[in-house]
Design an enzyme around this catalytic site. Sequence first.
Site, mmCIF file in Angstrom:
data_model
loop_
_atom_site.group_PDB
_atom_site.id
_atom_site.type_symbol
_atom_site.label_atom_id
_atom_site.label_comp_id
_atom_site.label_asym_id
_atom_site.label_seq_id
_atom_site.Cartn_x
_atom_site.Cartn_y
_atom_site.Cartn_z
ATOM 1 N N HIS A 100 -14.916 2.447 -1.325
ATOM 2 C CA HIS A 100 -14.194 1.517 -0.969
ATOM 3 C C HIS A 100 -12.575 2.138 0.161
ATOM 4 C CE1 HIS A 100 -15.082 -1.612 -4.335
ATOM 5 N NE2 HIS A 100 -15.684 -1.516 -3.275
ATOM 6 N N TYR A 102 0.730 -1.171 0.165
ATOM 7 C CA TYR A 102 0.080 -0.107 -0.088
ATOM 8 C C TYR A 102 0.699 1.169 0.065
ATOM 9 C CZ TYR A 102 -4.319 -2.285 0.136
ATOM 10 O OH TYR A 102 -5.739 -3.117 -0.170
ATOM 11 N N ARG A 104 1.793 1.893 -3.436
ATOM 12 C CA ARG A 104 0.655 2.379 -4.267
ATOM 13 C C ARG A 104 0.450 3.765 -3.939
ATOM 14 N NH1 ARG A 104 -4.515 -1.346 -3.719
ATOM 15 N NH2 ARG A 104 -5.225 0.297 -4.897
ATOM 16 N N SER A 156 -15.390 -2.764 -14.065
ATOM 17 C CA SER A 156 -16.024 -3.948 -14.850
ATOM 18 C C SER A 156 -17.287 -4.571 -14.128
ATOM 19 C CB SER A 156 -14.831 -5.205 -14.391
ATOM 20 O OG SER A 156 -14.700 -5.203 -13.012
HETATM 21 P P1 OAD Z 1 -11.606 -3.403 -12.877
HETATM 22 O O1 OAD Z 1 -9.950 -3.491 -12.860
HETATM 23 O O2 OAD Z 1 -12.466 -4.717 -12.597
HETATM 24 O O3 OAD Z 1 -12.182 -2.638 -14.252
HETATM 25 C C1 OAD Z 1 -11.610 -1.649 -14.469
HETATM 26 C C2 OAD Z 1 -12.566 -1.277 -15.883
HETATM 27 O O4 OAD Z 1 -12.010 -0.145 -16.335
HETATM 28 C C3 OAD Z 1 -12.537 -2.326 -17.077
HETATM 29 O O5 OAD Z 1 -14.015 -2.645 -17.528
HETATM 30 C C4 OAD Z 1 -11.969 -1.568 -18.218
HETATM 31 O O6 OAD Z 1 -12.248 -2.058 -19.339
HETATM 32 C C5 OAD Z 1 -11.978 -0.230 -17.896
HETATM 33 N N1 OAD Z 1 -11.056 0.589 -18.232
HETATM 34 C C6 OAD Z 1 -9.721 0.427 -18.683
HETATM 35 N N2 OAD Z 1 -9.212 1.410 -19.232
HETATM 36 C C7 OAD Z 1 -10.214 2.610 -19.212
HETATM 37 C C8 OAD Z 1 -10.188 3.981 -19.672
HETATM 38 N N3 OAD Z 1 -9.191 4.454 -20.090
HETATM 39 N N4 OAD Z 1 -11.407 4.601 -19.443
HETATM 40 C C9 OAD Z 1 -12.587 4.017 -18.888
HETATM 41 N N5 OAD Z 1 -12.648 2.548 -18.704
HETATM 42 C C10 OAD Z 1 -11.154 1.969 -18.726
HETATM 43 O O7 OAD Z 1 -11.726 -2.191 -11.581
HETATM 44 P P2 OAD Z 1 -12.815 -1.798 -10.945
HETATM 45 O O8 OAD Z 1 -14.383 -2.211 -11.505
HETATM 46 O O9 OAD Z 1 -12.883 -0.685 -10.277
HETATM 47 O O10 OAD Z 1 -11.764 -3.519 -4.651
HETATM 48 O O11 OAD Z 1 -12.825 -2.984 -9.761
HETATM 49 C C11 OAD Z 1 -13.846 -3.008 -8.509
HETATM 50 C C12 OAD Z 1 -13.007 -3.170 -7.458
HETATM 51 O O12 OAD Z 1 -12.345 -4.412 -7.380
HETATM 52 C C13 OAD Z 1 -11.990 -2.245 -6.842
HETATM 53 O O13 OAD Z 1 -12.435 -1.110 -6.103
HETATM 54 C C14 OAD Z 1 -11.031 -3.210 -5.970
HETATM 55 C C15 OAD Z 1 -10.916 -4.298 -6.900
HETATM 56 O O14 OAD Z 1 -10.551 -5.552 -6.319
HETATM 57 C C16 OAD Z 1 -11.280 -3.665 -3.712
HETATM 58 O O15 OAD Z 1 -10.161 -3.667 -3.434
HETATM 59 C C17 OAD Z 1 -12.165 -4.081 -2.590
#
Ligand code: OAD
Length: 247
Positions: A123, A71, A74, A192
């Site tokens: 989160h 962390y 990050r 996602s």
């Molecule tokens: P993900 O990594 O699961 O998804 C990221 C999304 O961003 C994907 O759908 C990509 O297609 C999209 N993406 C990539 N580049 C992009 C861009 N330039 N503009 C727009 N979209 C883009 O991340 P999250 O959905 O945020 O939780 O994940 C949810 C949670 O899972 C996070 O908060 C974290 C993780 O594990 C915890 O740590 C509890």
Amino acid sequence: MKTGAAGIELAVDWLKNCKFLFVLTGAGVSKESGIPTFRDALEGLWANYNPEELATPQGFKKNPSLVWQWYDSRRDKVKEVEPNPGHFALVEIQKIVPNFFLVTQNVDGLHIRAGSTDVVEIHGNISRFKCFDKHHEQADVPGGLKEPPKCDCGSLIRPDVVWFGEAMPEKLLRSSFAAAEKADLALVVGTSGLVQPAASLPFVAKQNGARIIEVNPNRTELTDSCDLFLEGPSGMVLPEIVEKLRR
Ligand code: OAD
């Protein structure tokens, strides 16, 4: 489902007429700032690190220094980068629509640094700290430590983020679901849609009559259910919307 220029026009029309906009963002919105997402097959954090070791209470108990240092690195990365045009576009949209509610799953604080206000960080935030046992909030903790320091109560200090298996802050969750229910338009950016309960927020908005706009370069769990899919990076799509919204 419209995409391209026609899609942007439609989004602008809906935004101009909306009464309550609910926005949900995920890691994709910060990608163009240089922060990796979680589930990208090659560069994603979960492709290169084990979430069970690094993002669970059990992982922290087992190896607190490993989790602490991950962390810390990050946090260093977040300090090095800047909000991107996607973050700034959301600041502008907030100024234009009458009611705006932004929930982010991101812990990087970039929406706030861009100038968004009243952001719900569902989160948590990587730059805030609390103790493991009693959740006592901690004032600034220095960077570069190899081990987590201790709270006055004796418990180890940890980042104030939500780990897998942990509940989200009840108050934030309640206000987010209430806002999703109230919205007549939802904008879902760069997530996602795989992590609950955040992922169900757009569906709650939809069940309550809201239209859904999704901005993402890739299709997701939500895409088939949304009313408008704007395929592309948010740092390009959102500023285009703002430019047309201002005219
Ligand atoms: P993900 O990594 O699961 O998804 C990221 C999304 O961003 C994907 O759908 C990509 O297609 C999209 N993406 C990539 N580049 C992009 C861009 N330039 N503009 C727009 N979209 C883009 O991340 P999250 O959905 O945020 O939780 O994940 C949810 C949670 O899972 C996070 O908060 C974290 C993780 O594990 C915890 O740590 C509890």
